[in-house]
Write an enzyme that holds these catalytic residues in place. Structure first.
Site, PDB file in Angstrom:
ATOM      1  N   ASP A  82     -10.422 -68.910  58.431  1.00 53.25           N
ATOM      2  CA  ASP A  82      -9.747 -70.148  59.152  1.00 53.25           C
ATOM      3  C   ASP A  82      -8.987 -69.632  60.360  1.00 53.25           C
ATOM      4  OD1 ASP A  82      -8.990 -72.787  58.860  1.00 53.25           O
ATOM      5  OD2 ASP A  82      -7.354 -72.538  57.461  1.00 53.25           O
ATOM      6  N   HIS A  83      -8.659 -70.822  60.853  1.00 52.22           N
ATOM      7  CA  HIS A  83      -8.026 -70.515  62.405  1.00 52.22           C
ATOM      8  C   HIS A  83      -7.640 -69.209  62.673  1.00 52.22           C
ATOM      9  CE1 HIS A  83      -6.866 -74.763  62.774  1.00 52.22           C
ATOM     10  NE2 HIS A  83      -6.729 -74.890  61.587  1.00 52.22           N
ATOM     11  N   GLY A 180       0.386 -78.709  56.548  1.00 52.05           N
ATOM     12  CA  GLY A 180       1.420 -78.991  55.896  1.00 52.05           C
ATOM     13  C   GLY A 180       1.677 -80.139  55.680  1.00 52.05           C
TER      14      GLY A 180
HETATM   15 ZN   LIG Z   1      -6.509 -76.410  59.971  1.00 51.80          ZN
END
Ligand SMILES: [Zn+2]
Length: 291
Positions: A82-83, A180
């Site tokens: 991911d990122h 979030g």
């Molecule tokens: Zn993301």
């Protein structure tokens, strides 16, 4: 079923408009729990790691554990980073065996992001891996990457040009979601998915999915979000189930019982999301296309 390339899982999902859960695991317990959920539902699954998790465990240690676990399950699975804004870690993960990476150049200007993403796509191809691209920051910090600001949103034509020039396999558009927990319900822009898919029919990736309603998921998936990232929901299930167990069992020091409780909570969370995205029973669609 062996570990398969990202394309083997996402091509049929995108074509038939169902979503595949891409769940960020944090350790061996969460990895085993989400694989068990996919097995129970006969669903394909994307397992993801944040850069923070890879750094904490070490790429080799995580990958070794992944292969042992993944080779045990009967459903198609693939591993995604991911990122990741750090090119060195992109290279490390590709060399180690990750099947797909998100090169997060959203902090760069679009020209520089395009230039570097072209390099990452070429590097990934040498490893038989795929690349997810991103030019807009998804609001919210996730495992130390990102910022709370929503950031710039470019016209869809800019995203389309980026996709065309870089040859990324999948793309994460800004559609109003955030990492979030949502403090108020998000203002989604699902039409951006439809517009981008019309210009470039490649799998779109939904970030910031935790907290969306079932109908919001269904709508975005029907428009082309074939990969649906789930990170915050796992963190909540993991941490809250520890808390529940400890509060219900003060003075008890029994790690296996606590971990069994946590594993069930994480697995239930994964079952709920996989079921919502429509990928239950789709493991066979993937095996049909790979054999
Ligand atoms: Zn993301």
């Amino acid at each position: 079923m062996p570990v398969v390339a990202m394309r083997e899982i996402l091509d049929p999902a995108f074509a038939e408009r169902y979503g595949v859960a891409a769940i960020n695991v944090v350790d061996d317990l969460t990895l085993e729990a989400v694989l068990a959920a996919a097995t129970e539902l006969e669903a394909p699954l994307i397992v993801q790691t944040s850069l923070k998790t890879v750094k904490a465990m070490g790429a080799r240690a995580f990958y070794t554990m992944w292969r042992v676990r993944a080779d045990e399950v009967p459903v198609p699975v693939t591993l995604h980073l991911d990122h990741c804004p750090d090119r060195q870690w992109i290279s490390t993960c590709l060399r180690t065996g990750w099947n797909s990476v998100l090169f997060d150049g959203s902090e760069l200007d679009v020209d520089e992001n395009t230039r570097q993403t072209i390099e990452v796509v070429a590097e990934a191809e040498r490893h038989g891996a795929h690349v997810e691209g991103e030019i807009e920051t998804v609001a919210g910090v996730e495992d130390g990457v990102g910022s709370d600001d929503a950031g710039r949103v470019h016209p869809v034509e800019v995203s389309a040009k980026f996709i065309e020039e870089t040859g990324v396999y999948s793309f994460a558009p800004a559609i109003g979601t955030a990492h979030g927990l949502y403090k108020s319900s998000p203002e989604l822009r699902p039409e951006r998915v439809t517009e981008l898919v019309a210009l470039h029919p490649i799998p779109m990736v939904l970030h910031g999915g935790t907290g969306l309603t079932e109908s919001q998921f269904a709508d975005l998936i029907s428009r082309g979000c074939a990969k649906v990232n789930i990170s915050t929901a796992l963190k909540i299930a993991f941490v809250e189930s520890h808390r529940e167990y400890l509060e219900a069992n003060p003075g008890k020091h029994d790690p296996p019982s606590m971990l069994t409780h946590v594993r069930e909570a994480v697995k239930d969370m994964a079952v709920r999301h996989i079921g919502m995205f429509g990928s239950a029973g789709r493991a066979r669609a993937v095996s049909a296309s790979t054999t």
